[in-house]
Enzyme design. Structure first.
Site, PDB file in Angstrom:
ATOM      1  N   ASP A 152      25.374 -44.478  31.005  1.00  0.00           N
ATOM      2  CA  ASP A 152      25.331 -43.594  32.169  1.00  0.00           C
ATOM      3  C   ASP A 152      23.916 -43.140  32.481  1.00  0.00           C
ATOM      4  OD1 ASP A 152      28.052 -43.746  32.287  1.00  0.00           O
ATOM      5  OD2 ASP A 152      28.385 -41.585  32.257  1.00  0.00           O
TER       6      ASP A 152
ATOM      7  N   HIS B  91      27.472 -44.065  39.946  1.00  0.00           N
ATOM      8  CA  HIS B  91      27.551 -42.800  39.189  1.00  0.00           C
ATOM      9  C   HIS B  91      27.160 -41.630  40.099  1.00  0.00           C
ATOM     10  CE1 HIS B  91      27.908 -40.319  35.740  1.00  0.00           C
ATOM     11  NE2 HIS B  91      26.651 -40.279  35.362  1.00  0.00           N
TER      12      HIS B  91
ATOM     13  N   HIS C 258      24.240 -36.818  41.320  1.00  0.00           N
ATOM     14  CA  HIS C 258      24.640 -36.334  39.997  1.00  0.00           C
ATOM     15  C   HIS C 258      24.606 -34.810  39.892  1.00  0.00           C
ATOM     16  CE1 HIS C 258      25.161 -36.252  35.631  1.00  0.00           C
ATOM     17  NE2 HIS C 258      25.387 -37.551  35.666  1.00  0.00           N
TER      18      HIS C 258
ATOM     19  N   HIS D 135      24.519 -42.719  26.380  1.00  0.00           N
ATOM     20  CA  HIS D 135      23.410 -42.280  27.237  1.00  0.00           C
ATOM     21  C   HIS D 135      22.103 -42.694  26.565  1.00  0.00           C
ATOM     22  CE1 HIS D 135      26.542 -39.552  28.784  1.00  0.00           C
ATOM     23  NE2 HIS D 135      25.808 -39.453  29.877  1.00  0.00           N
TER      24      HIS D 135
HETATM   25 ZN    ZN Z   1      25.797 -38.853  34.094  1.00  0.00          ZN
END
Ligand code: ZN
Length: 258
Positions: A64, A115, A119, A209
């Site tokens: 991500d 995504h 964000h 991540h």
């Molecule tokens: Zn994220």
């Protein structure tokens, strides 16, 4: 210390005002929706995938955020050395700022997916805002993809499947993709890798991540994660490939039963 005597309750206690009861109800409903928005494998609205049903020993690896040069420099060589393709859920505005990184991902055979654009914590925004967050990102990613993607993937920021976001995903034809293998909080790479490998099973979707300064443990752990999964007999692929293979498996099964 001696206990205080219980206060004598008033016999004529007044009931709370109606507005207070209503406020409490609203808080309970909002709290419930918030809890539901955090559930990994359940959504009130729209298609959601947190893993796939399969007997094939195969898992999807997902990263991500970003893209950042730091993240790609660290993980692309490791993935290449293991012959692994993964899914990168990237942030629209970061991709717009660093398009060469998106190109690097696509050129290396990885899957790039949505995504959101910014964000942000997307609580209480307009439906138009949610839809722009998804469609702007999808439009940008389409410029890099080799093939047009039908029914792509959207990972909600912070994993929160807020109803407005879920509706926007549905309208955009995107499936919300969460995960069933939680990212460990361990700071030791070996421990981090061990916890991921332990959770993974056929059909799992793994979350990592690796893009930012704070993600050093995950970057260091990636080779160990791949080694551990291989030792467990699990092949690693993209979300798209995992879903396609599971669908083909189901179709072949239905064919046999006919
Ligand atoms: Zn994220």
């Amino acid at each position: 210390m001696t206990a205080e005597p219980e206060p004598v309750k008033s016999a004529r206690r007044r009931s709370p005002p109606l507005w207070l009861i209503l406020l409490a109800l609203v808080a309970i409903v909002a709290g419930g929706l918030w809890q539901i928005s955090n559930l990994r494998c359940f959504a009130l609205l729209g298609p959601l995938m947190c893993k796939v049903e399969t007997t094939r020993p195969e898992v999807a690896l997902t990263f991500d955020d970003g893209p950042t040069a730091r993240g790609l420099d660290a993980v692309l060589p490791v993935l290449r050395a293991s012959g692994v393709r993964a899914t990168f859920f990237i942030i629209g505005q970061e991709a717009e700022a660093r398009p060469e990184l998106v190109k690097r991902l696509v050129d290396a055979g990885h899957e790039v997916a949505n995504h959101s654009w910014s964000h942000q914590r997307m609580v209480l925004r307009s439906q138009g805002f949610y839809e722009r967050e998804l469609s702007d990102t999808e439009t940008l990613l389409d410029q890099f993809r080799e093939r047009e993607v039908v029914g792509g993937w959207f990972r909600p920021p912070y994993g929160k499947k807020l109803p407005g976001l879920a509706l926007a995903a549905q309208r955009e034809g995107l499936t919300m993709v969460t995960w069933d293998v939680e990212e460990p909080s361990a700071t030791d790479p070996a421990e981090y890798a061990r916890e991921i490998v332990e959770q993974a099973k056929p059909g799992s979707i793994i979350l990592m991540h690796v893009m930012y300064d704070a993600n050093g443990t995950a970057r260091a752990a990636l080779p160990l994660v791949l080694q551990g999964l291989a030792a467990k007999g699990l092949a690693v692929t993209t979300v798209g490939r995992l879903a396609d293979n599971a669908r083909a498996e189901k179709e072949a099964e239905a064919e046999r039963e006919r």
